[in-house]
Design a protein around this motif. Structure first.
Motif, PDB file in Angstrom:
ATOM      1  N   GLY A 224       0.954  -1.294   0.036  1.00 35.75           N
ATOM      2  CA  GLY A 224      -0.048   0.051   0.006  1.00 35.75           C
ATOM      3  C   GLY A 224       0.934   1.321   0.048  1.00 35.75           C
ATOM      4  O   GLY A 224       0.556   2.055  -0.706  1.00 35.75           O
ATOM      5  N   ILE A 227       2.232   1.854  -3.350  1.00 38.44           N
ATOM      6  CA  ILE A 227       1.223   2.396  -4.467  1.00 38.44           C
ATOM      7  C   ILE A 227       1.132   3.854  -3.961  1.00 38.44           C
ATOM      8  O   ILE A 227       1.402   4.680  -4.856  1.00 38.44           O
ATOM      9  CB  ILE A 227       0.095   1.608  -4.241  1.00 38.44           C
ATOM     10  CG1 ILE A 227       0.152   0.457  -4.874  1.00 38.44           C
ATOM     11  CG2 ILE A 227      -0.875   2.516  -5.132  1.00 38.44           C
ATOM     12  CD1 ILE A 227      -0.982  -0.652  -4.663  1.00 38.44           C
ATOM     13  N   GLU A 228       0.876   4.120  -2.609  1.00 34.15           N
ATOM     14  CA  GLU A 228       0.740   5.584  -2.268  1.00 34.15           C
ATOM     15  C   GLU A 228       1.836   6.292  -2.887  1.00 34.15           C
ATOM     16  O   GLU A 228       1.601   7.536  -3.315  1.00 34.15           O
ATOM     17  CB  GLU A 228       0.512   5.566  -1.081  1.00 34.15           C
ATOM     18  CG  GLU A 228      -0.027   6.820  -0.433  1.00 34.15           C
ATOM     19  CD  GLU A 228       1.008   7.787   0.139  1.00 34.15           C
ATOM     20  OE1 GLU A 228       0.504   9.228   0.353  1.00 34.15           O
ATOM     21  OE2 GLU A 228       1.965   7.570   0.174  1.00 34.15           O
ATOM     22  N   PHE A 231       1.785   7.606  -6.518  1.00 35.75           N
ATOM     23  CA  PHE A 231       0.560   8.383  -6.740  1.00 35.75           C
ATOM     24  C   PHE A 231       0.913   9.916  -6.148  1.00 35.75           C
ATOM     25  O   PHE A 231       0.476  10.864  -6.798  1.00 35.75           O
ATOM     26  CB  PHE A 231      -0.681   7.641  -6.910  1.00 35.75           C
ATOM     27  CG  PHE A 231      -0.969   6.646  -7.674  1.00 35.75           C
ATOM     28  CD1 PHE A 231      -1.378   7.107  -9.106  1.00 35.75           C
ATOM     29  CD2 PHE A 231      -0.608   5.449  -7.434  1.00 35.75           C
ATOM     30  CE1 PHE A 231      -1.636   6.218  -9.992  1.00 35.75           C
ATOM     31  CE2 PHE A 231      -0.725   4.458  -8.424  1.00 35.75           C
ATOM     32  CZ  PHE A 231      -1.509   4.745  -9.744  1.00 35.75           C
ATOM     33  N   PRO A 238       2.879   7.368 -12.142  1.00 36.69           N
ATOM     34  CA  PRO A 238       1.718   6.630 -11.916  1.00 36.69           C
ATOM     35  C   PRO A 238       1.818   5.017 -12.734  1.00 36.69           C
ATOM     36  O   PRO A 238       0.912   4.300 -12.430  1.00 36.69           O
ATOM     37  CB  PRO A 238       0.843   7.487 -12.649  1.00 36.69           C
ATOM     38  CG  PRO A 238       1.650   8.430 -13.279  1.00 36.69           C
ATOM     39  CD  PRO A 238       2.800   8.743 -12.353  1.00 36.69           C
ATOM     40  N   SER A 245      -0.299  -1.849  -8.565  1.00 35.46           N
ATOM     41  CA  SER A 245      -1.869  -2.326  -8.245  1.00 35.46           C
ATOM     42  C   SER A 245      -2.186  -3.432  -8.989  1.00 35.46           C
ATOM     43  O   SER A 245      -3.030  -4.391  -8.446  1.00 35.46           O
ATOM     44  CB  SER A 245      -2.560  -0.969  -8.683  1.00 35.46           C
ATOM     45  OG  SER A 245      -2.066  -0.093  -8.213  1.00 35.46           O
TER      46      SER A 245
ATOM     47  N   ILE B 107      -7.463   0.838  -1.900  1.00 34.53           N
ATOM     48  CA  ILE B 107      -6.420   1.633  -2.568  1.00 34.53           C
ATOM     49  C   ILE B 107      -6.367   1.630  -3.802  1.00 34.53           C
ATOM     50  O   ILE B 107      -6.182   2.406  -4.572  1.00 34.53           O
ATOM     51  CB  ILE B 107      -4.917   1.297  -1.887  1.00 34.53           C
ATOM     52  CG1 ILE B 107      -4.007   2.289  -2.288  1.00 34.53           C
ATOM     53  CG2 ILE B 107      -4.606   0.013  -2.173  1.00 34.53           C
ATOM     54  CD1 ILE B 107      -2.600   2.271  -1.645  1.00 34.53           C
ATOM     55  N   VAL B 108      -6.858   0.447  -4.516  1.00 31.29           N
ATOM     56  CA  VAL B 108      -6.968   0.142  -5.946  1.00 31.29           C
ATOM     57  C   VAL B 108      -8.289   0.900  -6.717  1.00 31.29           C
ATOM     58  O   VAL B 108      -7.925   1.497  -7.467  1.00 31.29           O
ATOM     59  CB  VAL B 108      -7.217  -1.178  -6.276  1.00 31.29           C
ATOM     60  CG1 VAL B 108      -7.494  -1.568  -7.772  1.00 31.29           C
ATOM     61  CG2 VAL B 108      -5.916  -2.185  -5.809  1.00 31.29           C
ATOM     62  N   VAL B 111      -7.110   4.588  -6.525  1.00 24.93           N
ATOM     63  CA  VAL B 111      -6.003   4.859  -7.478  1.00 24.93           C
ATOM     64  C   VAL B 111      -6.598   4.957  -8.745  1.00 24.93           C
ATOM     65  O   VAL B 111      -6.276   5.907  -9.823  1.00 24.93           O
ATOM     66  CB  VAL B 111      -4.563   3.901  -7.194  1.00 24.93           C
ATOM     67  CG1 VAL B 111      -3.990   4.053  -8.618  1.00 24.93           C
ATOM     68  CG2 VAL B 111      -3.982   4.279  -6.137  1.00 24.93           C
ATOM     69  N   MET B 114      -8.479   7.945  -9.305  1.00 28.23           N
ATOM     70  CA  MET B 114      -7.634   9.184  -9.496  1.00 28.23           C
ATOM     71  C   MET B 114      -7.019   9.432 -10.808  1.00 28.23           C
ATOM     72  O   MET B 114      -6.954  10.526 -11.451  1.00 28.23           O
ATOM     73  CB  MET B 114      -6.378   8.887  -8.449  1.00 28.23           C
ATOM     74  CG  MET B 114      -5.489  10.170  -8.297  1.00 28.23           C
ATOM     75  SD  MET B 114      -4.176   9.708  -7.372  1.00 28.23           S
ATOM     76  CE  MET B 114      -2.934  11.332  -7.503  1.00 28.23           C
ATOM     77  N   LEU B 115      -6.780   8.198 -11.476  1.00 29.05           N
ATOM     78  CA  LEU B 115      -6.358   8.030 -12.728  1.00 29.05           C
ATOM     79  C   LEU B 115      -7.373   8.580 -13.774  1.00 29.05           C
ATOM     80  O   LEU B 115      -6.935   9.385 -14.762  1.00 29.05           O
ATOM     81  CB  LEU B 115      -6.051   6.630 -13.245  1.00 29.05           C
ATOM     82  CG  LEU B 115      -4.721   5.940 -12.615  1.00 29.05           C
ATOM     83  CD1 LEU B 115      -4.395   4.705 -13.178  1.00 29.05           C
ATOM     84  CD2 LEU B 115      -3.305   6.737 -13.416  1.00 29.05           C
ATOM     85  N   TYR B 206      -8.853  10.124   0.059  1.00 31.25           N
ATOM     86  CA  TYR B 206      -7.359  10.435   0.135  1.00 31.25           C
ATOM     87  C   TYR B 206      -6.809  10.618  -1.264  1.00 31.25           C
ATOM     88  O   TYR B 206      -6.283  11.698  -1.794  1.00 31.25           O
ATOM     89  CB  TYR B 206      -6.647   9.491   0.993  1.00 31.25           C
ATOM     90  CG  TYR B 206      -5.197   9.759   0.961  1.00 31.25           C
ATOM     91  CD1 TYR B 206      -4.700  10.761   1.817  1.00 31.25           C
ATOM     92  CD2 TYR B 206      -4.236   8.983   0.559  1.00 31.25           C
ATOM     93  CE1 TYR B 206      -3.248  11.391   1.917  1.00 31.25           C
ATOM     94  CE2 TYR B 206      -2.819   9.170   0.814  1.00 31.25           C
ATOM     95  CZ  TYR B 206      -2.504  10.199   1.352  1.00 31.25           C
ATOM     96  OH  TYR B 206      -1.208  10.395   1.568  1.00 31.25           O
ATOM     97  N   PHE B 207      -7.278   9.624  -2.216  1.00 31.93           N
ATOM     98  CA  PHE B 207      -6.699   9.857  -3.639  1.00 31.93           C
ATOM     99  C   PHE B 207      -7.504  10.570  -4.382  1.00 31.93           C
ATOM    100  O   PHE B 207      -7.149  10.894  -5.555  1.00 31.93           O
ATOM    101  CB  PHE B 207      -6.721   8.221  -4.101  1.00 31.93           C
ATOM    102  CG  PHE B 207      -5.431   7.606  -3.783  1.00 31.93           C
ATOM    103  CD1 PHE B 207      -4.178   7.835  -4.032  1.00 31.93           C
ATOM    104  CD2 PHE B 207      -5.834   6.614  -2.626  1.00 31.93           C
ATOM    105  CE1 PHE B 207      -3.333   6.941  -3.483  1.00 31.93           C
ATOM    106  CE2 PHE B 207      -4.648   5.846  -2.018  1.00 31.93           C
ATOM    107  CZ  PHE B 207      -3.331   6.033  -2.351  1.00 31.93           C
TER     108      PHE B 207
END
Lengths: 270, 266
Positions: A224, A227-228, A231, A238, A245, B107-108, B111, B114-115, B206-207
């Motif tokens: 985690g 990954i964080e 980004f 990314p 991911s 988180i996936v 993310v 976010m993308l 957060y993302f």
């Protein structure tokens, strides 16, 4: 003219495609392309450099999942055997900490385990310590167990509560000791709860970055965190983040497929 | 044996509650220390209420949770109705995609959104902030609504809706008079679940947030990143009290509903 019911889902289908499906496909796209958009496997193979972090994440979350299972199993069993009117209240008491924000629960352990925290203070008064507890991998596992234990208790309880009392009586009438009853009756019957509990603990544990950051310091990075950092951190990349991911999703998919093998009813979640 | 069980249960409960009670006790501590209690004070609460960032992020969290849970309840309820009357294969496909945000690590999901948002931000006037947060929250809320509403259809006669229309109801009226009452319990529990998930979410927010729109969990996160401050303890205490109150009220309502429906006291 009659309106067909299936058209009711049209707005959601659009939403689902734009905000669930396309973003997931973008992870795949980013993982497999360069900045200019040409195909590459570089990012996916770069993930190999972080093998140690993957191994640590899998290892720590497996330990945490195992501890949760061992601790939660008797709790869920006792809950399921209580008198009906007490079950609801006890279940609420067990689940209540879950309703506190996750960050606050983890923060609580941060202050408890700290070098100037209350545990070290108490140890000091009896002439021990200070013991370094925060910023260790043990603290990370503890944080995972604390945060996700109710995720294990709930599915176990909801399966066990359906096991009829007469099963135990029959087992003991037929000559089973309590250990045998546990092994040959309770565990097989609670298998769906075990498998869904394992997934519900393992998936958030392996992908967390809060617990490792707050309790593990900088030396216990997990997937985690990795990954964080790609980004939102200094290591902005990314493409690599998407590749990590993707690998994480594959690991979880494999684990869930394995879990499904043990589950007679095919119901991993919920 | 029974006694041993009780001791074990007590130890597990101690493990679950001691950290929270320590937080609560030290929210009344005069000094900033988190190990020595030096005297009683309510200063940290006063500071908390005067902390503009916390208050504004709390308001923000509420606004987002309310809008997101209402929108996702409407979207999800209609979706469930539609999905339920689909053929087997498209239905399985849609349900599998719907389950994605639940099965995938948060988180996936965060993310991936976010993308998507960065893609639009680079090409259009989309800014990370309130709008992206709201879209993200609706996205992870809807699957919970759908999962709560879907099972209600198993208990419902699928021909009722058509029968109502044959008897002269407009499709909307047939929906309102026939379908909605049947699935209402699922809709309500879906709404409540969506609302609590929205209030509590940190990772996906957060993302997907920008600097302009903070939610309470994000503010808490940045507070824990800085120096330890007993203001967080005070906030935890208030949240804990709120949670206890909500659960007591919820249990009270459930018990009364149980008794009224004649299912016996619980």
């Amino acid at each position: 003219m009659k309106m067909k019911l299936k058209y009711f889902s049209a707005p959601y289908l659009v939403w689902m495609i734009v905000f669930i499906l396309v973003p997931l496909l973008m992870i795949g796209y980013f993982a497999l392309t360069t900045d200019s958009g040409s195909f590459t496997l570089k990012h996916v193979s770069d993930v190999g450099q972080y093998a140690n972090i993957f191994v640590r994440s899998i290892w720590l979350s497996l330990i945490a999942t195992a501890i949760c299972l061992v601790v939660a199993y008797p709790v869920a069993f006792m809950l399921s055997r209580m008198e009906k009117h007490r079950q609801g209240t006890m279940l609420m008491i067990v689940m209540l900490p879950m309703w506190m924000n996750f960050l606050l629960r983890t923060y609580a352990w941060m202050t408890l385990l700290g070098n100037n925290g209350i545990i070290n203070h108490l140890l000091g008064t009896i002439g021990l310590g200070p013991v370094k507890m925060i910023n260790t991998s043990g603290a990370v596992v503890l944080g995972m167990v604390y945060n996700y234990l109710p995720f294990m208790i709930l599915p176990l309880y909801s399966v066990m509560v359906k096991i009829d009392k007469s099963m135990f009586e029959a087992a003991s009438d037929l000559g089973c000791s309590s250990a045998e009853t546990l092994w040959r009756v309770v565990i097989p019957l609670s298998m769906p709860g075990i498998t869904s509990g394992i997934t519900m603990v393992f998936v958030p544990a392996i992908s967390t970055f809060i617990i490792s950051r707050m309790l593990g310091g900088g030396s216990n990075l997990l997937i985690g965190d990795l990954i964080e950092m790609q980004f939102l951190g200094n290591a902005y990349n990314p493409h690599l983040g998407a590749a990590i991911s993707l690998v994480l999703m594959v690991i979880i998919l494999v684990i869930m497929t394995v879990m499904n093998q043990f589950d007679p009813d095919d119901q991993v979640l919920m | 044996m029974k006694k041993l069980g009780k001791i074990y249960l007590a130890l597990v409960l101690l493990f679950l509650y001691v950290p929270i009670f320590v937080l609560i006790v030290f929210s009344f501590n005069e000094s900033k220390s988190s190990s020595v209690f030096s005297g009683f004070t309510l200063d940290w609460y006063k500071r908390l209420f005067h902390n503009r960032i916390i208050i504004s992020s709390l308001v923000n969290t509420m606004i987002i949770a309310v809008i997101a849970s209402i929108v996702s309840t409407v979207l999800g309820t209609f979706a469930a109705i539609g999905i339920n009357s689909m053929r087997k294969v498209p239905r399985a496909v849609v349900m599998n995609v719907t389950n994605m945000p639940i099965i995938n690590p948060e988180i996936v999901t965060g993310v991936s959104l976010m993308l998507l948002f960065s893609f639009f931000a680079a090409r259009m006037t989309l800014e990370f902030g309130f709008v992206t947060l709201l879209i993200a929250h609706i996205t992870f809320d809807v699957p919970y609504v759908i999962l709560n509403v879907m099972p209600k259809f198993n208990q419902m006669d699928p021909h009722l809706y058509e029968a109502a229309q044959d008897l002269g109801c407009s499709p909307f009226k047939a929906f309102r008079k026939v379908v909605l009452p049947e699935i209402m319990p699922g809709v309500v529990s879906g709404f409540l679940m969506a609302f609590t998930y929205s209030l509590d979410d940190f990772v996906i927010s957060y993302f997907t947030t920008g600097s302009t729109s903070q939610t309470l969990p994000i503010t808490i996160y940045s507070m824990t990143r800085r120096k330890v401050s007993p203001e967080i303890n005070a906030l935890s205490t208030l949240i804990f009290i709120a949670v206890v109150l909500v659960l007591i009220v919820k249990n009270g309502i459930q018990n009364r509903a149980f008794k009224r429906s004649g299912m016996g006291g619980n």
